[in-house]
Write a protein that holds these residues in place. Structure first.
Motif, PDB file in Angstrom:
ATOM      1  N   ASN A   1     -15.485 -12.087 154.293  1.00  0.00           N
ATOM      2  CA  ASN A   1     -15.427 -13.381 153.622  1.00  0.00           C
ATOM      3  C   ASN A   1     -16.238 -13.401 152.323  1.00  0.00           C
ATOM      4  OD1 ASN A   1     -14.876 -16.272 153.509  1.00  0.00           O
ATOM      5  ND2 ASN A   1     -17.006 -16.552 154.087  1.00  0.00           N
ATOM      6  N   TYR A  32     -18.018 -16.462 148.222  1.00  0.00           N
ATOM      7  CA  TYR A  32     -17.649 -16.745 149.609  1.00  0.00           C
ATOM      8  C   TYR A  32     -16.286 -17.416 149.591  1.00  0.00           C
ATOM      9  CZ  TYR A  32     -22.485 -15.777 150.821  1.00  0.00           C
ATOM     10  OH  TYR A  32     -23.695 -15.162 151.003  1.00  0.00           O
ATOM     11  N   ARG A  33     -15.315 -16.794 150.245  1.00  0.00           N
ATOM     12  CA  ARG A  33     -13.964 -17.369 150.257  1.00  0.00           C
ATOM     13  C   ARG A  33     -13.914 -18.675 151.035  1.00  0.00           C
ATOM     14  NH1 ARG A  33     -10.749 -12.036 151.728  1.00  0.00           N
ATOM     15  NH2 ARG A  33     -11.066 -10.899 149.804  1.00  0.00           N
TER      16      ARG A  33
END
Length: 153
Positions: free
Chosen positions: A37, A118-119
């Motif tokens: 992520n 951070y996705r």
């Protein structure tokens, strides 16, 4: 191969023999998987506050002129997409850190920062080098304490 071989041929033969010898047993270490992520980069901040690396902006899918909300503490800056954000991605796809943010975090021209994308949630986190130094020093202290405990035990 002949017995009077020299040079590269002899080195290759010696390496082949060494590769066939059993070595010392190696312990199996626990594998710590990285968080898919998050993506990192180390980049410089330009005189106008522009982050030189825009790969993480692309990673987050933020288009040019995307409105961004930027917040800062002493050594950490966060940026997130926000319709009424106080900043925006440039037409060329770069993030500019406002002067007030740079001043608050003591970031100067050509200094490096560690940037994490951070996705989930869509968030960009920027740490100054003093913040990174502190994080690394903390981990190093933990590591050295573990070594000391292992040697004492």
């Amino acid at each position: 191969m002949t017995g009077n071989q020299t040079g590269a041929g002899r080195i290759q033969q010696d390496m082949a023999v060494a590769m066939r010898r059993p070595g010392l047993p190696m312990p199996t270490l626990p594998r710590r998987n990285r968080d898919a992520n998050v993506h990192y980069t180390l980049t410089r901040v330009g005189h106008n506050g522009r982050l030189a690396d825009r790969s993480l902006i692309r990673e987050l899918g933020w288009p040019a002129r995307q409105h961004i909300a930027i917040e800062a503490s002493a050594d950490t800056i966060t940026a997130r997409a926000a319709p009424n954000g106080n900043s925006a991605i440039t037409k060329d796809g770069f993030l500019l850190l406002p002067a007030l943010t740079r001043h608050r975090c003591d970031v100067h021209n050509r200094e490096q920062v560690l940037v994490a994308a951070y996705r989930l949630p869509e968030l960009l986190v920027i740490w100054t080098m003093p913040a990174v130094d502190g994080m690394v020093a903390s981990r190093l202290r933990e590591h050295l304490a573990g070594i000391s405990d292992a040697l004492a035990g």
